[in-house]
Design an enzyme around this catalytic site. Structure first.
Site, PDB file in Angstrom:
ATOM      1  N   ASN A 140       0.862  -1.190   0.000  1.00 44.11           N
ATOM      2  CA  ASN A 140       0.000   0.000   0.000  1.00 44.11           C
ATOM      3  C   ASN A 140       0.901   1.243   0.000  1.00 44.11           C
ATOM      4  O   ASN A 140       1.522   1.555   1.008  1.00 44.11           O
ATOM      5  CB  ASN A 140      -0.892  -0.029   1.254  1.00 44.11           C
ATOM      6  CG  ASN A 140      -1.730   1.227   1.399  1.00 44.11           C
ATOM      7  OD1 ASN A 140      -1.894   1.997   0.440  1.00 44.11           O
ATOM      8  ND2 ASN A 140      -2.270   1.456   2.589  1.00 44.11           N
ATOM      9  N   TRP A 141       0.950   1.911  -1.145  1.00 45.03           N
ATOM     10  CA  TRP A 141       1.879   3.041  -1.285  1.00 45.03           C
ATOM     11  C   TRP A 141       1.316   4.325  -0.677  1.00 45.03           C
ATOM     12  O   TRP A 141       1.999   5.338  -0.647  1.00 45.03           O
ATOM     13  CB  TRP A 141       2.226   3.258  -2.756  1.00 45.03           C
ATOM     14  CG  TRP A 141       2.973   2.105  -3.378  1.00 45.03           C
ATOM     15  CD1 TRP A 141       3.375   0.944  -2.762  1.00 45.03           C
ATOM     16  CD2 TRP A 141       3.397   1.991  -4.743  1.00 45.03           C
ATOM     17  NE1 TRP A 141       4.031   0.133  -3.661  1.00 45.03           N
ATOM     18  CE2 TRP A 141       4.057   0.741  -4.882  1.00 45.03           C
ATOM     19  CE3 TRP A 141       3.286   2.819  -5.873  1.00 45.03           C
ATOM     20  CZ2 TRP A 141       4.601   0.314  -6.094  1.00 45.03           C
ATOM     21  CZ3 TRP A 141       3.825   2.393  -7.084  1.00 45.03           C
ATOM     22  CH2 TRP A 141       4.476   1.149  -7.181  1.00 45.03           C
TER      23      TRP A 141
ATOM     24  N   GLY B  48       2.190   1.954  10.923  1.00 47.53           N
ATOM     25  CA  GLY B  48       3.154   3.054  10.810  1.00 47.53           C
ATOM     26  C   GLY B  48       3.849   3.412  12.109  1.00 47.53           C
ATOM     27  O   GLY B  48       4.477   4.462  12.211  1.00 47.53           O
TER      28      GLY B  48
ATOM     29  N   GLY C  45       2.687  -1.277   4.351  1.00 47.77           N
ATOM     30  CA  GLY C  45       2.692   0.147   4.003  1.00 47.77           C
ATOM     31  C   GLY C  45       4.108   0.636   3.771  1.00 47.77           C
ATOM     32  O   GLY C  45       4.689   0.436   2.703  1.00 47.77           O
ATOM     33  N   GLY C  46       4.700   1.221   4.812  1.00 41.86           N
ATOM     34  CA  GLY C  46       6.016   1.856   4.702  1.00 41.86           C
ATOM     35  C   GLY C  46       7.071   1.007   4.020  1.00 41.86           C
ATOM     36  O   GLY C  46       7.799   1.486   3.140  1.00 41.86           O
TER      37      GLY C  46
HETATM   38  C1  PEP Z   1      -0.938   0.056   6.029  1.00 44.45           C
HETATM   39  O1  PEP Z   1      -0.896   1.172   5.577  1.00 44.45           O
HETATM   40  O2  PEP Z   1      -1.910  -0.658   5.795  1.00 44.45           O
HETATM   41  C2  PEP Z   1       0.172  -0.426   6.847  1.00 44.45           C
HETATM   42  C3  PEP Z   1       0.099  -1.632   7.342  1.00 44.45           C
HETATM   43  O3  PEP Z   1       1.230   0.428   7.013  1.00 44.45           O
HETATM   44  P1  PEP Z   1       2.642   0.073   7.718  1.00 44.45           P
HETATM   45  O4  PEP Z   1       3.144  -1.207   7.123  1.00 44.45           O
HETATM   46  O5  PEP Z   1       3.518   1.241   7.381  1.00 44.45           O
HETATM   47  O6  PEP Z   1       2.377  -0.047   9.177  1.00 44.45           O
END
Ligand code: PEP
Length: 255
Positions: free
Chosen positions: A9-10, A173, A234-235
């Site tokens: 997920n960008w 995050g 995400g990140g």
């Molecule tokens: C997300 O945005 O769904 C997510 C899991 O972000 P991160 O991996 O950065 O915690």
């Protein structure tokens, strides 16, 4: 047999040129074999450019959200059909950031799930509890309420295109990944809920992903759990190496 799924997920990151660079790196490195799906969710404005580069590769495309209306007077919104037209096989719905910053309710999300299912756009439905709810041991109660709300009016045959992503809000995050045993316990609860609500066949087929600060250090211990079918990242999906390290290490057995 459930097919493992990795979703990047960008979020609201990267302009078209950097999206193209990232996806080119992903394709170059995607010579690994295996029975799993890789999906990336760029911004709406990068979808077309990324789609062009993904042609012929094993990486699939997702939208990060969509409108609760099929078409018409919704300035600034993107419909399910538009996502499909832009090459998306999947859409992420109910992400905690959309719930928090756009005040999306379970009821609104259920309209989106219905619209996506009508055109067989695969849905990755995000649910998860807050830190306070986690501390108050209300996780399962919250998740059940979210599932009931988000799936209201969605008939069983439409659920074939559904995956659930368990994303504890406090883990997104923050660098604080949930404990794999606790995630397994939650995923087992979710699968049992699906069985109670929709029957054995649906429950054994549905893919349940975990998301929340996943990196290559924790991916294998998460993926070793029997009810964790994939990861929403995400990140760490914003760099090809960290995303690939997560995928590769997910198949380490720990022996
Ligand atoms: C997300 O945005 O769904 C997510 C899991 O972000 P991160 O991996 O950065 O915690």
């Amino acid at each position: 047999m459930r097919r493992t799924i990795f979703v990047g997920n960008w979020k609201m990151n990267m302009l078209i040129s950097s999206s193209e660079k990232l996806v080119q790196e992903l394709i170059c490195a995607s010579d690994f074999v295996g029975n799993f799906d890789i999906i990336v969710a760029p911004s709406f404005t990068s979808l077309s450019a990324v789609r062009t580069l993904l042609k012929g590769s094993r990486v699939q495309l997702a939208g990060q959200n969509m409108s609760s209306k099929a078409e018409g007077a919704r300035t600034g919104e993107v419909s399910a059909a538009m996502l499909q037209d832009a090459g998306c096989d999947y859409v992420i719905l109910g992400h905690s950031e959309s719930r928090q910053y756009n005040s999306e309710s379970d009821k609104l999300i259920s309209k989106k799930v219905l619209l996506a299912s009508e055109i067989t756009l695969n849905v990755i439905l995000c649910i998860g509890e807050s830190f306070d709810e986690y501390n108050a041991v209300k996780t399962k109660e919250v998740l059940e309420r979210q599932l009931l709300g988000c799936l209201e009016g969605v008939s069983e045959e439409k659920l074939i295109n559904l995956s659930i992503a368990y994303e504890p809000i406090w883990a997104i995050g923050t660098g604080q990944t949930a404990n794999p045993d606790q995630v397994q316990d939650v995923h087992y609860f979710l699968r049992s809920w699906c069985e109670k609500s929709y029957g054995k066949k649906m429950a054994s087929g549905i893919r349940i992903l975990y998301g929340g600060s996943v990196d290559s250090q924790c991916s294998s211990s998460l993926m070793l759990q029997p009810d964790i079918d994939g990861l929403l990242v995400g990140g760490a999906s914003l760099k090809s190496k960290s995303f690939y390290d997560i995928i590769n290490s997910s198949f380490e057995t720990g022996d």
